[in-house]
Design an enzyme around this catalytic site. Structure first.
Site, short mmCIF file in Angstrom:
data_model
loop_
_atom_site.label_atom_id
_atom_site.label_comp_id
_atom_site.label_asym_id
_atom_site.label_seq_id
_atom_site.Cartn_x
_atom_site.Cartn_y
_atom_site.Cartn_z
CD1 TRP A 1 -2.19 -2.25 1.78
CD2 TRP A 1 -3.06 -1.15 -0.11
NE1 TRP A 1 -3.14 -3.00 1.32
CE2 TRP A 1 -3.74 -2.51 0.09
CE3 TRP A 1 -3.44 -0.27 -1.16
CZ2 TRP A 1 -4.84 -2.83 -0.95
CZ3 TRP A 1 -4.26 -0.77 -1.97
CH2 TRP A 1 -4.96 -1.99 -1.86
CG ASP B 1 -3.39 4.22 3.78
OD1 ASP B 1 -4.42 4.00 4.44
OD2 ASP B 1 -2.98 3.28 2.94
CE LYS C 1 -8.75 -1.89 4.57
NZ LYS C 1 -8.53 -3.16 3.75
C1 LIG Z 1 -3.83 0.46 4.26
C2 LIG Z 1 -4.38 0.40 2.71
N1 LIG Z 1 -4.22 1.43 2.00
C3 LIG Z 1 -5.21 1.78 0.99
C4 LIG Z 1 -6.19 0.68 0.75
C5 LIG Z 1 -7.11 1.04 -0.38
O1 LIG Z 1 -8.15 1.23 -0.04
P1 LIG Z 1 -9.49 1.39 -1.26
O2 LIG Z 1 -9.83 0.23 -1.81
O3 LIG Z 1 -10.54 1.96 0.11
O4 LIG Z 1 -9.38 2.55 -2.05
C6 LIG Z 1 -6.20 -0.50 1.62
C7 LIG Z 1 -7.24 -1.44 1.13
O5 LIG Z 1 -7.30 -2.45 1.60
C8 LIG Z 1 -5.25 -0.55 2.58
O6 LIG Z 1 -5.39 -1.85 3.31
#
Ligand SMILES: Cc1ncc(COP(=O)(O)O)c(C=O)c1O
Length: 358
Positions: A101, A170, A194
Protein backbone atom coordinates in the site's frame (compact mmCIF):
# COMPACT_ATOMS: atom_id res chain seq x y z
CA UNK A 1 -26.01 -18.65 10.48
CA UNK A 2 -23.21 -16.10 11.00
CA UNK A 3 -19.67 -17.38 10.46
CA UNK A 4 -16.41 -16.05 11.85
CA UNK A 5 -15.21 -13.74 9.09
CA UNK A 6 -11.47 -13.01 8.88
CA UNK A 7 -11.68 -10.90 5.70
CA UNK A 8 -9.22 -8.03 5.25
CA UNK A 9 -11.82 -5.65 3.85
CA UNK A 10 -14.66 -5.32 3.32
CA UNK A 11 -14.54 -6.93 6.72
CA UNK A 12 -16.78 -8.17 9.52
CA UNK A 13 -19.12 -5.61 11.06
CA UNK A 14 -20.45 -5.82 14.63
CA UNK A 15 -23.59 -8.00 14.77
CA UNK A 16 -25.32 -5.44 17.02
CA UNK A 17 -24.82 -2.78 14.34
CA UNK A 18 -26.18 -5.02 11.58
CA UNK A 19 -29.19 -5.92 13.71
CA UNK A 20 -29.97 -2.28 14.42
CA UNK A 21 -29.67 -1.43 10.71
CA UNK A 22 -31.96 -4.37 9.93
CA UNK A 23 -34.54 -3.25 12.50
CA UNK A 24 -34.49 0.31 11.13
CA UNK A 25 -34.29 -0.71 7.48
CA UNK A 26 -37.81 -0.06 6.20
CA UNK A 27 -38.99 2.52 8.73
CA UNK A 28 -36.10 4.61 9.96
CA UNK A 29 -37.03 6.50 13.13
CA UNK A 30 -40.70 6.68 12.26
CA UNK A 31 -40.10 8.30 8.87
CA UNK A 32 -41.79 5.48 6.96
CA UNK A 33 -38.64 5.29 4.83
CA UNK A 34 -35.21 3.76 5.06
CA UNK A 35 -32.29 6.06 5.88
CA UNK A 36 -31.15 5.50 2.28
CA UNK A 37 -34.32 7.15 1.01
CA UNK A 38 -34.13 10.46 2.87
CA UNK A 39 -32.39 13.59 1.65
CA UNK A 40 -28.84 14.14 2.81
CA UNK A 41 -29.92 17.75 3.34
CA UNK A 42 -32.80 16.82 5.66
CA UNK A 43 -32.57 17.84 9.30
CA UNK A 44 -32.80 14.20 10.35
CA UNK A 45 -29.88 13.06 8.20
CA UNK A 46 -27.71 16.05 9.06
CA UNK A 47 -28.20 15.11 12.72
CA UNK A 48 -26.95 11.58 11.92
CA UNK A 49 -23.92 12.97 10.09
CA UNK A 50 -23.04 15.39 12.88
CA UNK A 51 -23.46 12.77 15.59
CA UNK A 52 -21.17 10.40 13.70
CA UNK A 53 -18.51 13.08 13.52
CA UNK A 54 -18.95 13.94 17.21
CA UNK A 55 -18.62 10.28 18.23
CA UNK A 56 -15.53 9.79 16.07
CA UNK A 57 -13.98 12.93 17.56
CA UNK A 58 -14.72 11.62 21.03
CA UNK A 59 -13.29 8.16 20.31
CA UNK A 60 -10.03 9.50 18.89
CA UNK A 61 -9.90 12.63 21.08
CA UNK A 62 -9.51 14.73 17.92
CA UNK A 63 -8.27 18.22 18.87
CA UNK A 64 -10.50 21.18 17.96
CA UNK A 65 -8.12 22.53 15.30
CA UNK A 66 -8.59 19.44 13.12
CA UNK A 67 -11.24 18.98 10.44
CA UNK A 68 -12.97 15.62 10.13
CA UNK A 69 -14.06 14.93 6.55
CA UNK A 70 -16.24 12.16 5.18
CA UNK A 71 -15.11 11.63 1.59
CA UNK A 72 -15.50 9.09 -1.22
CA UNK A 73 -13.09 7.31 -3.55
CA UNK A 74 -11.61 5.12 -0.83
CA UNK A 75 -8.06 5.42 0.46
CA UNK A 76 -6.89 5.14 -3.15
CA UNK A 77 -8.31 8.57 -3.98
CA UNK A 78 -6.32 9.96 -1.05
CA UNK A 79 -3.10 8.71 -2.63
CA UNK A 80 -3.66 11.56 -5.13
CA UNK A 81 -5.60 14.01 -2.93
CA UNK A 82 -2.81 14.24 -0.38
CA UNK A 83 -0.16 15.57 -2.82
CA UNK A 84 -2.73 17.71 -4.68
CA UNK A 85 -3.65 19.45 -1.44
CA UNK A 86 -0.45 19.48 0.57
CA UNK A 87 2.35 19.89 -1.99
CA UNK A 88 3.06 22.22 -4.91
CA UNK A 89 4.28 20.59 -8.17
CA UNK A 90 7.91 21.49 -7.42
CA UNK A 91 7.76 20.43 -3.76
CA UNK A 92 9.63 17.46 -2.40
CA UNK A 93 7.71 14.92 -0.31
CA UNK A 94 9.06 12.02 1.75
CA UNK A 95 7.52 8.53 1.71
CA UNK A 96 8.34 5.38 3.66
CA UNK A 97 7.90 2.22 1.63
CA UNK A 98 6.98 -0.63 3.97
CA UNK A 99 4.62 -2.64 1.80
CA UNK A 100 2.23 -2.87 -1.14
CA UNK A 101 0.00 0.00 0.00
CA UNK A 102 2.92 2.37 0.61
CA UNK A 103 4.20 1.47 -2.85
CA UNK A 104 0.83 2.32 -4.41
CA UNK A 105 0.73 5.65 -2.57
CA UNK A 106 4.25 6.43 -3.81
CA UNK A 107 3.36 5.57 -7.40
CA UNK A 108 0.41 7.92 -7.35
CA UNK A 109 2.21 10.79 -5.59
CA UNK A 110 4.97 10.67 -8.22
CA UNK A 111 2.45 12.06 -10.74
CA UNK A 112 2.13 15.22 -8.65
CA UNK A 113 5.48 16.15 -7.08
CA UNK A 114 9.05 15.06 -6.36
CA UNK A 115 8.89 11.90 -4.27
CA UNK A 116 11.82 10.90 -2.08
CA UNK A 117 11.57 7.32 -0.78
CA UNK A 118 13.24 7.95 2.57
CA UNK A 119 13.26 4.28 3.60
CA UNK A 120 12.53 1.17 1.57
CA UNK A 121 11.74 -2.24 3.04
CA UNK A 122 11.19 -3.88 -0.37
CA UNK A 123 14.63 -5.54 -0.26
CA UNK A 124 13.73 -7.30 2.99
CA UNK A 125 10.45 -8.46 1.41
CA UNK A 126 8.44 -6.04 3.50
CA UNK A 127 8.89 -7.96 6.73
CA UNK A 128 10.04 -5.09 8.94
CA UNK A 129 10.21 -1.32 9.44
CA UNK A 130 13.62 0.25 8.78
CA UNK A 131 14.80 2.05 11.96
CA UNK A 132 14.17 5.76 11.93
CA UNK A 133 17.93 6.43 12.27
CA UNK A 134 18.39 5.00 8.73
CA UNK A 135 15.77 7.17 7.00
CA UNK A 136 17.04 9.66 4.39
CA UNK A 137 14.61 12.53 4.94
CA UNK A 138 14.70 15.56 2.63
CA UNK A 139 15.15 18.98 4.19
CA UNK A 140 12.03 21.07 3.71
CA UNK A 141 9.79 18.15 2.66
CA UNK A 142 6.13 19.20 2.40
CA UNK A 143 5.18 16.08 4.40
CA UNK A 144 6.23 12.55 5.33
CA UNK A 145 3.76 9.85 4.27
CA UNK A 146 3.70 6.38 5.79
CA UNK A 147 1.41 3.40 6.25
CA UNK A 148 1.26 2.55 9.97
CA UNK A 149 -0.26 -0.85 9.19
CA UNK A 150 0.38 -2.70 5.94
CA UNK A 151 -2.72 -4.80 5.39
CA UNK A 152 -1.14 -7.32 3.02
CA UNK A 153 2.27 -7.82 4.66
CA UNK A 154 0.97 -7.59 8.22
CA UNK A 155 3.63 -5.04 9.24
CA UNK A 156 2.69 -2.44 11.85
CA UNK A 157 4.89 0.40 13.08
CA UNK A 158 4.21 0.36 16.82
CA UNK A 159 5.67 3.89 17.02
CA UNK A 160 4.87 7.28 15.55
CA UNK A 161 7.74 8.81 13.54
CA UNK A 162 9.29 11.98 14.97
CA UNK A 163 9.95 14.29 12.04
CA UNK A 164 9.91 18.02 11.28
CA UNK A 165 7.52 17.75 8.31
CA UNK A 166 3.78 17.20 8.81
CA UNK A 167 3.09 13.49 9.20
CA UNK A 168 0.54 11.92 6.83
CA UNK A 169 -0.70 8.43 7.69
CA UNK A 170 -2.74 5.92 5.70
CA UNK A 171 -4.51 4.34 8.68
CA UNK A 172 -7.00 2.32 6.62
CA UNK A 173 -6.36 -0.93 8.45
CA UNK A 174 -5.40 0.31 11.91
CA UNK A 175 -7.65 3.29 12.69
CA UNK A 176 -9.77 2.78 15.82
CA UNK A 177 -7.86 -0.38 16.76
CA UNK A 178 -6.17 1.38 19.72
CA UNK A 179 -5.79 4.93 21.05
CA UNK A 180 -3.61 7.33 19.06
CA UNK A 181 -2.42 10.88 19.65
CA UNK A 182 -3.97 12.72 16.71
CA UNK A 183 -1.97 15.86 17.48
CA UNK A 184 1.18 14.07 16.28
CA UNK A 185 -0.26 13.94 12.73
CA UNK A 186 -0.86 16.52 10.05
CA UNK A 187 -3.31 14.29 8.23
CA UNK A 188 -4.81 10.84 8.79
CA UNK A 189 -6.92 9.04 6.21
CA UNK A 190 -8.67 5.69 6.28
CA UNK A 191 -10.92 3.78 3.92
CA UNK A 192 -13.97 2.71 5.92
CA UNK A 193 -14.35 -0.95 5.05
CA UNK A 194 -12.30 -2.39 7.93
CA UNK A 195 -12.81 -0.72 11.31
CA UNK A 196 -15.24 2.06 10.36
CA UNK A 197 -18.14 0.64 8.38
CA UNK A 198 -19.08 -0.40 4.87
CA UNK A 199 -17.06 0.49 1.76
CA UNK A 200 -17.83 3.77 0.06
CA UNK A 201 -16.63 6.19 2.70
CA UNK A 202 -13.17 7.47 3.50
CA UNK A 203 -12.47 9.42 6.68
CA UNK A 204 -9.89 12.23 6.58
CA UNK A 205 -8.71 13.98 9.74
CA UNK A 206 -6.57 17.01 8.90
CA UNK A 207 -5.04 19.91 10.82
CA UNK A 208 -6.92 22.99 9.66
CA UNK A 209 -3.83 25.11 8.93
CA UNK A 210 -2.61 22.60 6.33
CA UNK A 211 -5.59 23.00 4.01
CA UNK A 212 -6.81 25.76 1.73
CA UNK A 213 -3.73 25.52 -0.49
CA UNK A 214 -4.77 22.90 -3.03
CA UNK A 215 -3.03 23.24 -6.38
CA UNK A 216 -4.84 24.75 -9.35
CA UNK A 217 -6.99 22.21 -11.11
CA UNK A 218 -7.73 20.11 -8.02
CA UNK A 219 -11.30 18.84 -8.48
CA UNK A 220 -13.61 20.28 -5.82
CA UNK A 221 -14.50 16.82 -4.48
CA UNK A 222 -10.78 16.25 -3.71
CA UNK A 223 -10.11 19.70 -2.29
CA UNK A 224 -10.08 19.38 1.51
CA UNK A 225 -10.99 23.03 2.05
CA UNK A 226 -13.95 22.82 -0.33
CA UNK A 227 -15.13 19.60 1.31
CA UNK A 228 -14.68 21.05 4.81
CA UNK A 229 -16.55 24.24 3.88
CA UNK A 230 -19.46 22.13 2.64
CA UNK A 231 -19.59 19.98 5.79
CA UNK A 232 -18.58 16.95 3.65
CA UNK A 233 -21.77 17.48 1.62
CA UNK A 234 -20.33 19.18 -1.43
CA UNK A 235 -22.22 16.57 -3.41
CA UNK A 236 -24.45 13.67 -2.36
CA UNK A 237 -22.51 11.65 0.21
CA UNK A 238 -22.85 7.86 0.66
CA UNK A 239 -25.59 8.31 3.23
CA UNK A 240 -26.05 4.66 4.19
CA UNK A 241 -22.33 4.15 4.75
CA UNK A 242 -22.17 7.32 6.85
CA UNK A 243 -25.17 6.22 8.95
CA UNK A 244 -23.67 2.78 9.47
CA UNK A 245 -20.29 4.24 10.41
CA UNK A 246 -22.17 6.27 13.03
CA UNK A 247 -23.65 3.07 14.46
CA UNK A 248 -20.16 1.52 14.59
CA UNK A 249 -18.79 4.58 16.45
CA UNK A 250 -21.64 4.27 19.00
CA UNK A 251 -20.90 0.56 19.34
CA UNK A 252 -17.21 1.31 19.96
CA UNK A 253 -18.10 3.80 22.67
CA UNK A 254 -20.30 1.13 24.23
CA UNK A 255 -17.34 -1.26 24.15
CA UNK A 256 -15.48 1.11 26.49
CA UNK A 257 -13.69 3.23 23.89
CA UNK A 258 -10.33 2.65 22.25
CA UNK A 259 -8.31 1.87 25.37
CA UNK A 260 -10.54 -1.13 26.10
CA UNK A 261 -10.81 -2.11 22.44
CA UNK A 262 -7.02 -1.88 22.08
CA UNK A 263 -6.46 -4.26 24.99
CA UNK A 264 -8.82 -6.77 23.38
CA UNK A 265 -7.04 -6.42 20.06
CA UNK A 266 -3.67 -6.98 21.72
CA UNK A 267 -4.95 -10.16 23.39
CA UNK A 268 -6.41 -11.47 20.11
CA UNK A 269 -3.17 -10.89 18.20
CA UNK A 270 -0.99 -12.36 20.96
CA UNK A 271 -3.06 -15.52 21.04
CA UNK A 272 -2.78 -16.09 17.29
CA UNK A 273 0.95 -15.27 17.06
CA UNK A 274 1.68 -17.57 20.02
CA UNK A 275 -0.23 -20.39 18.33
CA UNK A 276 1.70 -19.85 15.09
CA UNK A 277 5.14 -19.54 16.75
CA UNK A 278 4.72 -22.55 19.03
CA UNK A 279 3.31 -24.82 16.34
CA UNK A 280 6.42 -25.64 14.33
CA UNK A 281 3.99 -26.01 11.41
CA UNK A 282 2.70 -22.50 10.77
CA UNK A 283 4.96 -19.48 10.37
CA UNK A 284 4.71 -15.71 10.13
CA UNK A 285 7.70 -13.96 8.51
CA UNK A 286 7.34 -10.54 10.13
CA UNK A 287 9.88 -9.11 12.57
CA UNK A 288 8.21 -9.68 15.99
CA UNK A 289 8.74 -6.01 16.85
CA UNK A 290 6.52 -4.98 13.92
CA UNK A 291 3.80 -7.57 13.75
CA UNK A 292 0.35 -6.24 13.00
CA UNK A 293 -2.48 -6.58 15.49
CA UNK A 294 -5.02 -6.36 12.67
CA UNK A 295 -3.69 -8.55 9.83
CA UNK A 296 -1.81 -11.77 10.53
CA UNK A 297 -0.38 -13.48 7.44
CA UNK A 298 0.93 -17.02 7.87
CA UNK A 299 2.02 -19.98 5.77
CA UNK A 300 1.81 -23.73 6.29
CA UNK A 301 4.97 -25.85 6.35
CA UNK A 302 3.43 -27.85 3.50
CA UNK A 303 2.00 -25.42 0.91
CA UNK A 304 0.31 -28.34 -0.88
CA UNK A 305 -2.08 -28.38 2.11
CA UNK A 306 -3.27 -24.79 1.56
CA UNK A 307 -6.48 -25.73 -0.21
CA UNK A 308 -7.34 -28.42 2.34
CA UNK A 309 -6.71 -25.90 5.13
CA UNK A 310 -9.02 -23.34 3.55
CA UNK A 311 -11.84 -25.73 2.75
CA UNK A 312 -11.73 -27.44 6.17
CA UNK A 313 -11.65 -24.01 7.83
CA UNK A 314 -14.72 -22.95 5.85
CA UNK A 315 -16.50 -26.12 6.88
CA UNK A 316 -15.70 -25.20 10.50
CA UNK A 317 -17.27 -21.75 10.06
CA UNK A 318 -13.95 -19.89 9.68
CA UNK A 319 -14.16 -17.82 6.49
CA UNK A 320 -11.96 -15.65 4.29
CA UNK A 321 -8.58 -16.89 5.48
CA UNK A 322 -6.83 -16.84 2.11
CA UNK A 323 -3.84 -14.49 1.83
CA UNK A 324 -3.93 -11.54 -0.56
CA UNK A 325 -3.84 -12.69 -4.18
CA UNK A 326 -0.41 -11.05 -4.62
CA UNK A 327 1.29 -13.12 -1.89
CA UNK A 328 -0.76 -16.29 -1.35
CA UNK A 329 -0.62 -18.26 1.90
CA UNK A 330 -3.11 -17.38 4.63
CA UNK A 331 -4.13 -14.20 6.35
CA UNK A 332 -6.39 -13.71 9.34
CA UNK A 333 -7.65 -10.16 9.80
CA UNK A 334 -8.66 -9.43 13.38
CA UNK A 335 -10.47 -6.11 13.19
CA UNK A 336 -12.57 -4.73 16.04
CA UNK A 337 -15.70 -6.67 15.11
CA UNK A 338 -13.86 -10.00 15.34
CA UNK A 339 -14.34 -11.32 18.89
CA UNK A 340 -11.71 -13.25 20.85
CA UNK A 341 -13.97 -16.32 20.49
CA UNK A 342 -13.30 -16.21 16.73
CA UNK A 343 -9.56 -16.20 17.35
CA UNK A 344 -9.86 -19.06 19.85
CA UNK A 345 -11.87 -21.06 17.33
CA UNK A 346 -9.25 -20.36 14.66
CA UNK A 347 -6.36 -21.39 16.93
CA UNK A 348 -8.16 -24.60 17.97
CA UNK A 349 -8.82 -25.39 14.32
CA UNK A 350 -5.20 -24.72 13.34
CA UNK A 351 -3.86 -27.05 16.03
CA UNK A 352 -6.35 -29.74 15.13
CA UNK A 353 -5.51 -29.43 11.40
CA UNK A 354 -1.82 -29.70 12.22
CA UNK A 355 -2.37 -32.87 14.28
CA UNK A 356 -4.29 -34.48 11.48
CA UNK A 357 -2.06 -33.41 8.57
CA UNK A 358 1.27 -32.27 10.05
C1 LIG B 1 -3.54 0.25 4.02
C2 LIG B 1 -4.46 0.39 2.85
N1 LIG B 1 -4.40 1.48 2.10
C3 LIG B 1 -5.20 1.66 1.04
C4 LIG B 1 -6.13 0.71 0.67
C5 LIG B 1 -7.02 0.96 -0.52
O1 LIG B 1 -8.26 1.28 -0.05
P1 LIG B 1 -9.53 1.52 -1.00
O2 LIG B 1 -9.85 0.20 -1.62
O3 LIG B 1 -10.56 2.00 -0.04
O4 LIG B 1 -9.16 2.55 -2.01
C6 LIG B 1 -6.24 -0.45 1.43
C7 LIG B 1 -7.26 -1.48 1.06
O5 LIG B 1 -7.35 -2.53 1.58
C8 LIG B 1 -5.39 -0.62 2.54
O6 LIG B 1 -5.46 -1.72 3.29
Amino acid sequence: MRVFNFAAGPAALPLQVLEQARDEMTDWRGSGMSVMEVSHRSKAFIAVAQQAEADLRELLAVPGDYKVLFMQGGATAQFASVPMNLASPDACVDYLNTGSWSAKAIGEAAHYCQVNVAADAADSHYTSVPPQSSWKLSPGAAYLHYTPNETIGGVEFGFVPQVAAPLVADMSSTILSRPIDVSRFGLIYAGAQKNIGPAGLCVVIVRADLIGKARRGTPAVWDYQAVADAGSMLNTPPTFAWYLAGLVFKWLRGQGGLAAVGERNRAKAELLYATIDQSGFYSNPVDPAHRSWMNVPFVLAVPALDQAFLSEARAAGLNNLEGHRSVGGMRASLYNATPIEAVRALCDFMLDFMRRHG
